[in-house]
Design a protein around this motif. Structure first.
Motif, PDB file in Angstrom:
ATOM      1  N   UNK A 197       1.804  -0.713   0.467  1.00  0.00           N
ATOM      2  CA  UNK A 197       1.460   0.572   1.100  1.00  0.00           C
ATOM      3  C   UNK A 197       0.753   0.343   2.441  1.00  0.00           C
ATOM      4  N   UNK A 198      -0.038  -0.736   2.527  1.00  0.00           N
ATOM      5  CA  UNK A 198      -0.681  -1.066   3.806  1.00  0.00           C
ATOM      6  C   UNK A 198       0.387  -1.369   4.859  1.00  0.00           C
ATOM      7  N   UNK A 199       1.484  -1.999   4.433  1.00  0.00           N
ATOM      8  CA  UNK A 199       2.574  -2.295   5.371  1.00  0.00           C
ATOM      9  C   UNK A 199       3.184  -1.007   5.930  1.00  0.00           C
ATOM     10  N   UNK A 255       2.105  -5.779  -4.611  1.00  0.00           N
ATOM     11  CA  UNK A 255       3.004  -4.691  -5.048  1.00  0.00           C
ATOM     12  C   UNK A 255       2.316  -3.327  -4.975  1.00  0.00           C
ATOM     13  N   UNK A 256       1.057  -3.279  -5.432  1.00  0.00           N
ATOM     14  CA  UNK A 256       0.401  -1.982  -5.664  1.00  0.00           C
ATOM     15  C   UNK A 256      -0.505  -1.525  -4.528  1.00  0.00           C
ATOM     16  N   UNK A 296      -1.685   6.317  -2.477  1.00  0.00           N
ATOM     17  CA  UNK A 296      -1.452   5.206  -3.411  1.00  0.00           C
ATOM     18  C   UNK A 296      -2.570   4.165  -3.319  1.00  0.00           C
ATOM     19  N   UNK A 297      -3.006   3.852  -2.102  1.00  0.00           N
ATOM     20  CA  UNK A 297      -4.089   2.878  -1.917  1.00  0.00           C
ATOM     21  C   UNK A 297      -5.395   3.441  -2.473  1.00  0.00           C
ATOM     22  N   UNK A 298      -5.668   4.692  -2.184  1.00  0.00           N
ATOM     23  CA  UNK A 298      -6.892   5.334  -2.684  1.00  0.00           C
ATOM     24  C   UNK A 298      -6.934   5.307  -4.216  1.00  0.00           C
ATOM     25  N   UNK A 333      -7.920 -12.141  -0.319  1.00  0.00           N
ATOM     26  CA  UNK A 333      -6.702 -11.342  -0.163  1.00  0.00           C
ATOM     27  C   UNK A 333      -6.988  -9.847  -0.046  1.00  0.00           C
ATOM     28  N   UNK A 334      -7.967  -9.383  -0.807  1.00  0.00           N
ATOM     29  CA  UNK A 334      -8.266  -7.947  -0.849  1.00  0.00           C
ATOM     30  C   UNK A 334      -9.083  -7.476   0.356  1.00  0.00           C
TER      31      UNK A 334
END
Length: 201
Positions: free
Chosen positions: A104-106, A99-100, A124-126, A153-154
Motif C-alpha cells: 500500500x505504501x508503494x 504484503x499487508x 489499509x495501512x491505518x 523494515x517497519x
C-alpha cells in the motif's frame, strides 16, 4: 567497499541506509533521483528500481535481500535472530509486512495512483498498524526485547505517516510510542536524507 544506490525519499532505500549505519561500517551511498534515474540502474536491476547494493562482483536489489546479506556479511550487531526458528518467524513477519503494509505504501509512492487508490491504501495501512499496535503495549520491539531487522523494515513507513497523510486513532498509541523509540536511535537519525527529515516537522 559496498555502494548503495539509494532513492532520497524511497522507504525501501531508507531501510538499507538504516542497516548500514546500524552496522557502523564503511560504505558509500549514491543518491538516485527516482524521477530521473541514471541509465545504469536498469543494467544493475532489471526492475529499474532502488535500492541496489554493489560490492565488487555482487549486485543485489530488493531491500530485505540486501539487508539480510549485509547482516550475514557483517554479523555485529546481529539483526536477524540467531535461532533458526525465530529467524523463520522473522522472515514470515517481513513477508506479511510487504504484503499487508508496504504494498500500500508503494501505491502512495506512485505518481500514477488515483485519488481513490490512494485513499484505499491509506485506510489499509491505518487498519494494519492499528491491528499491530496492542503488541507494543507489552513488547519493546516487534520480536520482543531485542531490536531486529523487522524493526528496521517497519520504521520507514512509521516515519512517513504524516507525509502519507495517515491518521491513527488512540488505540494505535503503543505503536506510535514504539516509533519514537526507533526514531531516537543514532543510526536511524544518521540514515535520514534531508528530504526525509523534511517529511516530519
Amino acid at each position: 567497499m559496498m555502494t548503495l544506490y539509494s532513492g532520497i525519499t524511497c522507504p525501501f532505500s531508507h531501510r538499507c541506509r538504516f542497516v548500514l549505519y546500524e552496522k557502523g561500517m564503511d560504505f558509500e551511498i549514491k543518491d538516485v533521483d527516482v524521477f530521473n534515474k541514471p541509465e545504469d540502474l536498469a543494467v544493475m536491476n532489471p526492475y529499474n528500481q532502488v535500492p541496489v547494493l554493489v560490492e565488487r562482483d555482487l549486485v543485489l536489489h530488493e531491500s530485505n535481500i540486501i539487508n539480510e546479506y549485509i547482516d550475514e556479511r557483517f554479523p555485529h550487531p546481529q539483526l536477524m535472530p540467531g535461532d533458526p526458528v525465530m529467524r523463520g518467524r522473522g522472515r514470515l513477519v517481513l513477508f506479511r509486512m510487504e504484503k499487508e503494509l508496504f504494498s500500500h505504501a508503494q501505491v502512495l509512492e506512485s505518481p500514477e495512483s488515483s485519488a481513490k487508490e490512494q485513499a484505499k491504501a491509506r485506510e489499509a495501512i491505518s487498519q494494519g498498524l492499528t491491528l499491530l499496535a496492542p503488541a507494543f503495549a507489552k513488547n519493546k520491539y516487534v520480536l520482543g526485547d531485542d531490536f531486529s531487522m523487522i524493526d528496521v523494515a517497519l520504521s520507514p513507513l512509521l516515519w512517513r505517516l504524516d507525509h502519507y497523510d495517515i491518521k491513527l486513532g488512540k488505540s494505535a498509541a503503543p505503536i506510535l510510542k514504539y516509533a519514537e523509540r526507533i526514531f531516537q536511535r543514532e543510526s536511524f537519525i544518521a540514515a535520514l536524507t534531508a528530504a526525509e527529515k523534511a517529511m516530519r516537522r
